[in-house]
Design a protein around this motif. Structure first.
Motif, PDB file in Angstrom:
ATOM      1  N   PHE A 135       0.819  -1.210   0.000  1.00  0.00           N
ATOM      2  CA  PHE A 135       0.000   0.000   0.000  1.00  0.00           C
ATOM      3  C   PHE A 135       0.853   1.260   0.000  1.00  0.00           C
ATOM      4  O   PHE A 135       0.668   2.161  -0.828  1.00  0.00           O
ATOM      5  CB  PHE A 135      -0.924  -0.007   1.223  1.00  0.00           C
ATOM      6  N   VAL A 136       1.824   1.323   0.936  1.00  0.00           N
ATOM      7  CA  VAL A 136       2.607   2.548   1.115  1.00  0.00           C
ATOM      8  C   VAL A 136       3.640   2.720   0.000  1.00  0.00           C
ATOM      9  O   VAL A 136       3.644   3.719  -0.726  1.00  0.00           O
ATOM     10  CB  VAL A 136       3.295   2.557   2.492  1.00  0.00           C
ATOM     11  N   THR A 137       4.531   1.728  -0.136  1.00  0.00           N
ATOM     12  CA  THR A 137       5.637   1.863  -1.085  1.00  0.00           C
ATOM     13  C   THR A 137       5.172   1.791  -2.528  1.00  0.00           C
ATOM     14  O   THR A 137       5.646   2.561  -3.378  1.00  0.00           O
ATOM     15  CB  THR A 137       6.689   0.769  -0.837  1.00  0.00           C
ATOM     16  N   GLY A 138       4.267   0.887  -2.824  1.00  0.00           N
ATOM     17  CA  GLY A 138       3.836   0.723  -4.200  1.00  0.00           C
ATOM     18  C   GLY A 138       2.671   1.611  -4.588  1.00  0.00           C
ATOM     19  O   GLY A 138       2.778   2.453  -5.483  1.00  0.00           O
ATOM     20  N   GLY A 139       1.537   1.448  -3.899  1.00  0.00           N
ATOM     21  CA  GLY A 139       0.329   2.162  -4.286  1.00  0.00           C
ATOM     22  C   GLY A 139       0.439   3.667  -4.162  1.00  0.00           C
ATOM     23  O   GLY A 139       0.120   4.405  -5.103  1.00  0.00           O
ATOM     24  N   CYS A 140       0.908   4.149  -3.018  1.00  0.00           N
ATOM     25  CA  CYS A 140       0.964   5.601  -2.804  1.00  0.00           C
ATOM     26  C   CYS A 140       1.959   6.271  -3.749  1.00  0.00           C
ATOM     27  O   CYS A 140       1.679   7.342  -4.311  1.00  0.00           O
ATOM     28  CB  CYS A 140       1.315   5.892  -1.343  1.00  0.00           C
ATOM     29  N   PHE A 141       3.147   5.650  -3.948  1.00  0.00           N
ATOM     30  CA  PHE A 141       4.122   6.256  -4.853  1.00  0.00           C
ATOM     31  C   PHE A 141       3.602   6.265  -6.290  1.00  0.00           C
ATOM     32  O   PHE A 141       3.824   7.228  -7.030  1.00  0.00           O
ATOM     33  CB  PHE A 141       5.458   5.529  -4.792  1.00  0.00           C
ATOM     34  N   SER A 142       2.923   5.202  -6.693  1.00  0.00           N
ATOM     35  CA  SER A 142       2.387   5.153  -8.054  1.00  0.00           C
ATOM     36  C   SER A 142       1.358   6.259  -8.262  1.00  0.00           C
ATOM     37  O   SER A 142       1.316   6.898  -9.319  1.00  0.00           O
ATOM     38  CB  SER A 142       1.759   3.784  -8.327  1.00  0.00           C
ATOM     39  N   PHE A 143       0.522   6.484  -7.253  1.00  0.00           N
ATOM     40  CA  PHE A 143      -0.443   7.580  -7.341  1.00  0.00           C
ATOM     41  C   PHE A 143       0.270   8.926  -7.442  1.00  0.00           C
ATOM     42  O   PHE A 143      -0.094   9.790  -8.253  1.00  0.00           O
ATOM     43  CB  PHE A 143      -1.365   7.573  -6.113  1.00  0.00           C
ATOM     44  N   TYR A 144       1.308   9.095  -6.623  1.00  0.00           N
ATOM     45  CA  TYR A 144       2.069  10.349  -6.678  1.00  0.00           C
ATOM     46  C   TYR A 144       2.685  10.537  -8.063  1.00  0.00           C
ATOM     47  O   TYR A 144       2.632  11.633  -8.633  1.00  0.00           O
ATOM     48  CB  TYR A 144       3.162  10.348  -5.617  1.00  0.00           C
ATOM     49  N   GLN A 145       3.267   9.471  -8.606  1.00  0.00           N
ATOM     50  CA  GLN A 145       3.919   9.556  -9.914  1.00  0.00           C
ATOM     51  C   GLN A 145       2.909   9.915 -11.003  1.00  0.00           C
ATOM     52  O   GLN A 145       3.185  10.734 -11.885  1.00  0.00           O
ATOM     53  CB  GLN A 145       4.599   8.221 -10.243  1.00  0.00           C
ATOM     54  N   GLY A 146       1.724   9.312 -10.936  1.00  0.00           N
ATOM     55  CA  GLY A 146       0.712   9.613 -11.932  1.00  0.00           C
ATOM     56  C   GLY A 146       0.223  11.048 -11.855  1.00  0.00           C
ATOM     57  O   GLY A 146       0.116  11.737 -12.884  1.00  0.00           O
ATOM     58  N   LEU A 147      -0.052  11.539 -10.645  1.00  0.00           N
ATOM     59  CA  LEU A 147      -0.515  12.916 -10.476  1.00  0.00           C
ATOM     60  C   LEU A 147       0.564  13.919 -10.865  1.00  0.00           C
ATOM     61  O   LEU A 147       0.287  14.947 -11.497  1.00  0.00           O
ATOM     62  CB  LEU A 147      -0.957  13.141  -9.025  1.00  0.00           C
TER      63      LEU A 147
END
Length: 348
Positions: free
Chosen positions: A105-117
């Motif tokens: 959740f933290v390392t993968g999901g949140c960073f991917s969301f940040y990268q997309g935005l």
């Protein structure tokens, strides 16, 4: 309550050790694949630059950390029972699986969301090197596919050993380690395909919004998988009962004993990946003296050891059942049969 002459141990030590070695091998293969892939994705994603590939790099880093957690759980969960933990350390696997879900959740999901935005709001100014990105994605797909194939192969072997279909074995909440690797590798394969779609869309249209959308999709996928794994680990840590079919088998064995008149209560709880506790309240027929009661308990536990070897700990409470207990026993049997019938109807 008589805790039983000799706790039930299952599966036997040799088979359990072989299963652990196979599971450790599956996790190690996944770890090595993810470490190499993560490094390649980070380098290529930074040099290219490719937002979708960087999102996938975060995914691989998260998986690598999680595999370290899972390896730790394999050794820690096999520690011997002691005074502070009389039922052993089997639930360590559930705890480390929960940490793995948090890591996804933290390392993968949140960073991917940040990268997309970030890509959506601040598109990269440099032209992307699409060939390098495609090469890394193909290598990642092959590596993740190989790791996934190993996890599926192990689960298929376990399914054959238990005489159950593969999908039922996957749904079983027994050993979360291999199932976590399976979820990670399946998600990784899907993530690579999503990233490839985003890169292809960027190359065709010239708009980096496609990669931003791919990064957001990867983030959403990882968060969904993390939530599912976290819920399963939480349920196991709180104290989940064993599969209803196993409960039904144990109930049938107890109720079929000629010395047992009524099984009023049957309680079970998973203690680890391949161990569980059973506590039952039974009413014995009249005319048994104390020595016969002890002999009956020993024999019943031995039969449970043979028929339902998953129960490491067995406790039998001998009671004098009244009308309320007998009514509860009837309701228990009906409810258990109903749950098993519903599982069969769903093909679980």
């Amino acid at each position: 309550m008589t805790p039983g002459d000799g706790a039930v141990r299952s599966p036997p030590g040799g088979r359990r050790a072989r299963t652990d070695r196979e599971t450790r091998g599956t996790v190690v293969v996944a770890l090595l694949a993810n470490v190499v892939i993560a490094a390649a994705k980070v380098v290529a994603g930074t040099v290219a630059p490719s937002p979708a590939l960087l999102a996938e790099a975060a995914h691989s880093v998260a998986d690598s950390i999680n595999e370290v957690f899972l390896l730790a759980s394999l050794s820690r969960s096999r520690r011997r029972a002691d005074a502070r933990h009389p039922f052993g350390y089997g639930k360590e696997r559930f705890f480390w699986s929960l940490l793995a879900a948090v890591g996804i959740f933290v390392t993968g999901g949140c960073f991917s969301f940040y990268q997309g935005l970030h890509t959506w709001l601040s598109p990269p100014s440099e032209p992307e090197r699409f060939l390098a990105v495609y090469i890394v994605l193909v290598v990642a797909l092959l590596a993740e596919g190989s790791s996934l194939a190993r996890a599926v192969f192990q689960l298929r072997r376990q399914a054959r050993a238990h005489g159950s279909p593969l999908m039922r074995q996957i749904r079983q909440p027994g050993d979360p380690t291999v199932r976590t690797v399976l979820a990670e590798d399946s998600t990784a394969v899907v993530g690579v395909l999503i990233a490839a779609g985003g890169v292809a869309g960027h190359q065709i249209t010239g708009s980096p919004d496609w990669e931003a959308a791919a990064a957001l999709a990867i983030g959403a996928l990882l968060i969904a998988v993390a939530y599912r794994l976290g819920r399963e680990a939480q349920s196991l840590l709180v104290g989940q009962a064993v599969d209803p079919r196993l409960q039904q088998r144990a109930h049938a064995l107890l109720a079929g004993q000629e010395e047992i008149d009524t099984v009023t209560t049957l309680l079970t709880m998973r203690l680890g990946a391949d161990s569980a506790l059973l506590a039952a309240r039974v009413d014995l027929r009249e005319g048994l003296d104390s020595e016969e009661v002890e002999e009956v308990c020993v024999r019943i536990k031995q039969e449970l050891r043979e028929v339902c070897p998953a129960f490491d700990q067995v406790f039998l409470d001998i009671i004098d059942a009244g009308s309320a207990e007998r009514a509860r026993a009837h309701s228990l049997k009906e409810e258990l049969d109903r749950v098993v019938a519903e599982q069969d109807d769903r093909g679980e």
